[in-house]
Design a protein around this motif. Structure first.
Motif, PDB file in Angstrom:
ATOM      1  N   GLY A  39      12.322  17.702 -19.303  1.00  0.00           N
ATOM      2  CA  GLY A  39      11.466  18.272 -20.292  1.00  0.00           C
ATOM      3  C   GLY A  39      10.297  19.155 -19.378  1.00  0.00           C
ATOM      4  N   LEU A  40      10.587  19.009 -18.055  1.00  0.00           N
ATOM      5  CA  LEU A  40       9.511  19.624 -17.221  1.00  0.00           C
ATOM      6  C   LEU A  40      10.066  21.347 -17.225  1.00  0.00           C
ATOM      7  N   PRO A  41       9.253  22.102 -16.996  1.00  0.00           N
ATOM      8  CA  PRO A  41       9.397  23.580 -16.874  1.00  0.00           C
ATOM      9  C   PRO A  41      10.429  23.808 -15.824  1.00  0.00           C
ATOM     10  N   GLU A  42      11.327  24.791 -16.064  1.00  0.00           N
ATOM     11  CA  GLU A  42      12.106  25.263 -15.020  1.00  0.00           C
ATOM     12  C   GLU A  42      11.166  26.206 -13.950  1.00  0.00           C
ATOM     13  N   THR A  43      11.465  25.844 -12.884  1.00  0.00           N
ATOM     14  CA  THR A  43      10.674  26.412 -11.745  1.00  0.00           C
ATOM     15  C   THR A  43      11.365  26.761 -10.518  1.00  0.00           C
ATOM     16  N   ASP A  44      11.179  28.003  -9.998  1.00  0.00           N
ATOM     17  CA  ASP A  44      12.043  28.580  -8.754  1.00  0.00           C
ATOM     18  C   ASP A  44      10.877  28.881  -7.897  1.00  0.00           C
ATOM     19  N   VAL A  45      10.885  28.429  -6.537  1.00  0.00           N
ATOM     20  CA  VAL A  45      10.094  28.396  -5.498  1.00  0.00           C
ATOM     21  C   VAL A  45      10.610  29.466  -4.481  1.00  0.00           C
ATOM     22  N   ASP A  46       9.713  30.357  -3.870  1.00  0.00           N
ATOM     23  CA  ASP A  46      10.306  31.213  -2.936  1.00  0.00           C
ATOM     24  C   ASP A  46       9.809  30.837  -1.765  1.00  0.00           C
ATOM     25  N   SER A  47      10.343  31.325  -0.707  1.00  0.00           N
ATOM     26  CA  SER A  47      10.182  30.938   0.478  1.00  0.00           C
ATOM     27  C   SER A  47       8.783  31.510   1.078  1.00  0.00           C
ATOM     28  N   GLY A  48       8.317  30.817   2.178  1.00  0.00           N
ATOM     29  CA  GLY A  48       7.084  31.019   2.659  1.00  0.00           C
ATOM     30  C   GLY A  48       6.430  29.628   3.158  1.00  0.00           C
ATOM     31  N   TYR A  49       4.915  29.924   3.046  1.00  0.00           N
ATOM     32  CA  TYR A  49       4.092  28.770   3.645  1.00  0.00           C
ATOM     33  C   TYR A  49       4.203  27.614   2.688  1.00  0.00           C
ATOM     34  N   ARG A  50       4.319  26.366   3.179  1.00  0.00           N
ATOM     35  CA  ARG A  50       4.630  25.014   2.564  1.00  0.00           C
ATOM     36  C   ARG A  50       3.322  24.359   2.627  1.00  0.00           C
ATOM     37  N   SER A  51       2.858  24.124   3.947  1.00  0.00           N
ATOM     38  CA  SER A  51       1.705  22.972   3.985  1.00  0.00           C
ATOM     39  C   SER A  51       1.181  23.143   5.158  1.00  0.00           C
ATOM     40  N   THR A  52       0.018  22.367   5.429  1.00  0.00           N
ATOM     41  CA  THR A  52      -0.717  22.350   6.613  1.00  0.00           C
ATOM     42  C   THR A  52      -1.144  20.727   6.718  1.00  0.00           C
ATOM     43  N   GLY A  53      -0.574  19.971   7.888  1.00  0.00           N
ATOM     44  CA  GLY A  53      -1.028  18.586   7.938  1.00  0.00           C
ATOM     45  C   GLY A  53      -1.065  18.091   9.297  1.00  0.00           C
ATOM     46  N   VAL A  54      -1.597  16.788   9.246  1.00  0.00           N
ATOM     47  CA  VAL A  54      -2.133  16.318  10.287  1.00  0.00           C
ATOM     48  C   VAL A  54      -1.724  14.752  10.426  1.00  0.00           C
ATOM     49  N   ASN A  55      -1.162  14.022  11.624  1.00  0.00           N
ATOM     50  CA  ASN A  55      -0.835  12.865  11.572  1.00  0.00           C
ATOM     51  C   ASN A  55      -1.319  12.060  12.875  1.00  0.00           C
ATOM     52  N   VAL A  56      -1.615  10.843  12.577  1.00  0.00           N
ATOM     53  CA  VAL A  56      -2.111   9.861  13.596  1.00  0.00           C
ATOM     54  C   VAL A  56      -1.121   8.608  13.660  1.00  0.00           C
ATOM     55  N   SER A  57      -0.629   8.495  15.099  1.00  0.00           N
ATOM     56  CA  SER A  57       0.156   7.420  15.373  1.00  0.00           C
ATOM     57  C   SER A  57      -0.276   6.342  16.325  1.00  0.00           C
ATOM     58  N   TYR A  58       0.080   5.024  16.245  1.00  0.00           N
ATOM     59  CA  TYR A  58      -0.638   4.372  17.202  1.00  0.00           C
ATOM     60  C   TYR A  58       0.797   3.280  17.615  1.00  0.00           C
ATOM     61  N   ARG A  59       1.098   3.024  18.828  1.00  0.00           N
ATOM     62  CA  ARG A  59       2.039   2.035  19.243  1.00  0.00           C
ATOM     63  C   ARG A  59       1.745   1.201  20.477  1.00  0.00           C
ATOM     64  N   ASN A  60       2.207  -0.002  20.291  1.00  0.00           N
ATOM     65  CA  ASN A  60       1.848  -1.174  21.556  1.00  0.00           C
ATOM     66  C   ASN A  60       2.608  -2.010  21.629  1.00  0.00           C
ATOM     67  N   TYR A  61       2.970  -2.581  22.647  1.00  0.00           N
ATOM     68  CA  TYR A  61       4.011  -3.767  23.008  1.00  0.00           C
ATOM     69  C   TYR A  61       3.269  -5.141  22.543  1.00  0.00           C
ATOM     70  N   LEU A  62       4.015  -5.708  21.813  1.00  0.00           N
ATOM     71  CA  LEU A  62       3.577  -7.238  21.579  1.00  0.00           C
ATOM     72  C   LEU A  62       4.434  -8.076  22.560  1.00  0.00           C
ATOM     73  N   GLY A  63       5.442  -7.885  23.135  1.00  0.00           N
ATOM     74  CA  GLY A  63       6.080  -8.527  24.084  1.00  0.00           C
ATOM     75  C   GLY A  63       7.219  -7.655  24.763  1.00  0.00           C
ATOM     76  N   GLU A  64       8.140  -8.159  25.666  1.00  0.00           N
ATOM     77  CA  GLU A  64       8.830  -7.409  26.654  1.00  0.00           C
ATOM     78  C   GLU A  64       9.759  -6.430  25.617  1.00  0.00           C
ATOM     79  N   ASN A  65       9.994  -6.836  24.476  1.00  0.00           N
ATOM     80  CA  ASN A  65      10.978  -5.970  23.633  1.00  0.00           C
ATOM     81  C   ASN A  65      10.266  -5.624  22.310  1.00  0.00           C
ATOM     82  N   TRP A  66       9.353  -6.224  21.685  1.00  0.00           N
ATOM     83  CA  TRP A  66       8.583  -5.861  20.475  1.00  0.00           C
ATOM     84  C   TRP A  66       7.683  -4.976  20.686  1.00  0.00           C
ATOM     85  N   GLN A  67       7.565  -4.110  19.649  1.00  0.00           N
ATOM     86  CA  GLN A  67       6.415  -2.972  19.674  1.00  0.00           C
ATOM     87  C   GLN A  67       6.047  -2.968  18.261  1.00  0.00           C
ATOM     88  N   ILE A  68       4.728  -2.738  18.070  1.00  0.00           N
ATOM     89  CA  ILE A  68       4.037  -2.656  16.644  1.00  0.00           C
ATOM     90  C   ILE A  68       3.678  -1.137  16.501  1.00  0.00           C
TER      91      ILE A  68
END
Length: 103
Positions: A39-68
């Motif tokens: 029931g949603l309207p039919e939608t055709d999207v053109d090529s071009g700009y999609r989005s602007t984004g930012v991401n932050v990540s953190y990684r650390n060892y908990l032991g010799e083989n494990w990371q969080i």
């Protein structure tokens, strides 16, 4: 790039994304059959700009083989994403936490 040589620490990234019409319609379009089914309207999207984004990540060892790791992402959609009948907002936000085991 992470703060430490072993890959641990903080990482911050930013991106501006563009897409072709095939990917744009996969993510934001509504085909004739999908329109009939939902029931949603039919939608055709053109090529071009999609989005602007930012991401932050953190990684650390908990032991010799494990990371969080943890990650947060925010992506603000352009008009095609914002105007699509299948998006709830004009942005996407994600938060994740996980563990990695290195063999």
């Amino acid at each position: 790039m992470a703060c430490q040589a072993d890959g641990t620490g903080w990482e911050v990234g930013a991106a501006v994304t563009f897409h072709d019409s095939k990917l744009a319609n996969r993510d934001f379009g509504v085909t004739t059959q999908q329109s009939i089914d939902t029931g949603l309207p039919e939608t055709d999207v053109d090529s071009g700009y999609r989005s602007t984004g930012v991401n932050v990540s953190y990684r650390n060892y908990l032991g010799e083989n494990w990371q969080i790791f943890g990650e947060a992402l925010y992506e603000a959609f352009g008009s095609d994403g914002s105007d699509s009948p299948i998006t709830r907002n004009d942005y996407e936000a994600e938060i994740g936490v996980g563990f990695i085991y290195g063999f």
